[in-house]
Design a protein around this motif. Structure first.
Motif: not given
Length: 533
Positions: A121-131
């Motif tokens: 699995v590729d964990h990058f690039p990280k995703v900046t989101t809102m929850k």
């Protein structure tokens, strides 16, 4: 004082008399009208009947259906999409509500599943989101706040990336196996399309299908890869006379976000061409589609540019040469013979589409006819296995990628479809729910109460793009994470490794059948006579 009492009496009399007169008028009117038998015989009770009939869908949805009964999607399915998108929450308590006595497909798990650190699995690039962080959820009061969070994208490893049109000048490389199915601007409003585009762009590794309504500025709002769909109406790539405009096609194919082109031969919910009510056709939409504003649109049943497999393949080749990008077809499977003939001609001609989108009969639409939606076109799983089997039997499966769609809104259902032969998963109504759809079933009317399937600016006011785009992002991330979770449980290192051996079918008598023994998975004898004649 007397004047005051008089005025009060007058007001009270009016308050009593006016409703009585209105009811009396309605009683007399209904008693003598000739259109409705119930109202003619029972003016008062008849009014109550029609009132309850109008609010019946809402009563069933919120009060009377249990959590698994609602259609097209149950309350449980709907709620899970909302929780994924709003809270990044995919846990349940106490156990499944699935009816295990019913027939169905199941993931085949081994004694020793994979560990998380064993997954490709590729964990990058990280995703900046809102929850949303839910602090209190009471009967009359909910306290929650929106917080920023960094999430793994859960993309396929580079070696597992799906390459569409590997021999094209510009192949389309996809690292996330879930994307947005075809939904046109016009069927959905500009705010919904914008929120979807931006949300998918934030998630990365995915795609957005424009639908047959043509490429709009709102599809381009987010940094997301696009599959530009062309339907029989040629919207967006037609001239003023309605003929195919090759120069316009080339111009749009050169937009960096446009990665592939899909010819829509059919759609699961409507074998005919698309329909959009005139009230939805604003001047902007009319300009994009090259049609007249405020006139209802009905696409032809099929393209005039081709009429059989040889002419279809010629058309595909010409588009590929003009654009340099992959070209696919969207089909609805009606029989085993249909896909067998398609695969056989691909083998004999040495050419054909770069991808095939198999749309199940249970798919959704902005507007269709009940008879077509209910009974024309095979459901997703049957259609997918028939297509995959035919392509493999005729030795062309490695040349074409399969995308499938039809109520695949959860990771487990998507995983089963991947095991059945799909490379990628299309989702439409799940995406709509993530931007606020409440299943009001009014997509065809332009009266969508939450501003999703409408071009009415007043109704669209309820859809806040800045808030809903993150729900789209979170929904996609949750699905991709779920695919890896299910794959680990099945004992494989990636969703790309799922095959038919990882799924079984349990019938009503609790007999377990391997997927390769289910009807549709078994190859049929090759008959070349009808093509070689």
């Amino acid at each position: 004082m007397i004047d005051y009492v008089y005025r009060v009496d007058l007001v009270l009399t009016a308050l009593i008399l006016i409703p009585v007169l209105i009811l009396l008028y309605l009683y007399i009117y209904d008693r003598f009208q000739k259109k409705h038998s119930v109202l003619r015989n029972y003016p008062v009770l008849g009014k109550v009947r029609y009132f309850l009939e109008q609010i019946g869908p809402e009563l069933r949805q919120y009060l009377f259906h249990n959590d698994r009964e609602g259609k097209p999607f149950s309350r449980l399915q709907y709620g899970q999409i909302v929780k994924n998108g709003k809270y990044l929450q995919d846990l349940v308590g106490f156990g499944s509500q699935r009816d295990f006595e019913q027939a169905g497909y199941y993931i085949r798990n081994p004694l020793f599943p994979k560990q998380e650190d064993e997954m490709r699995v590729d964990h990058f690039p990280k995703v900046t989101t809102m929850k949303y962080d839910l602090k209190h959820d009471g009967l009359f009061y909910r306290k929650e706040s929106r917080v920023e969070t960094e999430q793994s994208p859960y993309l396929l490893a580079d070696e597992d990336a799906i390459v569409i049109g590997k021999d094209c000048k510009h192949p389309f490389v996809v690292k996330g196996q879930v994307g947005m199915s075809a939904m046109s601007y016009g069927s959905l409003g500009e705010r919904a399309i914008t929120a979807l585009s931006q949300g998918l762009g934030l998630a990365g590794g995915t795609w957005m299908n424009t639908g047959e309504g043509g490429l709009s500025p709102y599809h381009l709002k987010g940094n997301v890869d696009l599959i530009m769909q062309i339907g029989p109406g040629l919207f967006g790539v037609r001239d003023s006379e309605g003929r195919f405009d090759w120069e316009e096609l080339k111009r749009k194919s050169e937009i960096p976000q446009v990665k592939a082109i899909e010819l829509k031969l059919g759609q699961g919910a409507k074998l005919r061409g698309g329909h959009v009510e005139g009230s939805k056709v604003t001047p902007e939409i009319a300009e994009i589609r090259k049609i007249k504003p405020y006139e209802s649109i009905d696409s032809p049943n099929r393209f005039k540019e081709f009429h059989d497999l040889p002419t279809l393949f010629e058309f595909i080749n010409k588009i590929r040469q003009w654009t340099g990008i992959p070209v696919g077809i969207k089909i609805v499977v009606g029989s085993r013979e249909m896909v067998d003939e398609l695969a056989l001609y691909m083998n004999e001609s040495g050419t054909g589409p770069d991808f095939i989108t198999v749309d199940g009969g249970e798919g959704g639409t902005g507007a269709s006819f009940q008879d077509l939606a209910d009974s024309v076109g095979l459901p997703n799983k049957s259609a997918l296995m028939l297509t995959d089997t035919a392509l493999r039997q005729h030795g062309v499966r490695d040349r074409v990628k399969l995308i499938t769609s039809g109520k695949l809104i959860s990771a487990d259902q998507a995983a089963i479809a991947l095991a059945m032969g799909a490379d990628l998963i299309n989702i439409a109504r799940g995406m709509m729910i993530s931007v606020g759809c409440i299943q009001a079933l009014k997509c065809h009317t332009n009266d969508c109460p939450v501003g999703v399937a409408t071009t009415d600016s007043k109704l669209q006011r309820g859809l806040v793009v800045e808030e809903k785009k993150y729900r789209v992002t979170n929904y996609i991330l949750s699905l991709r994470k779920g695919l890896f979770r299910v794959s680990a449980a099945a004992g494989v290192e990636s969703p790309a490794d799922l095959t038919r051996q990882h799924v079984v079918y349990k019938d009503e008598k609790s007999m377990v059948i391997p997927l390769d023994k289910v009807e549709g998975s078994v190859p049929i004898p090759v008959d070349r006579s009808h093509l070689s004649a």
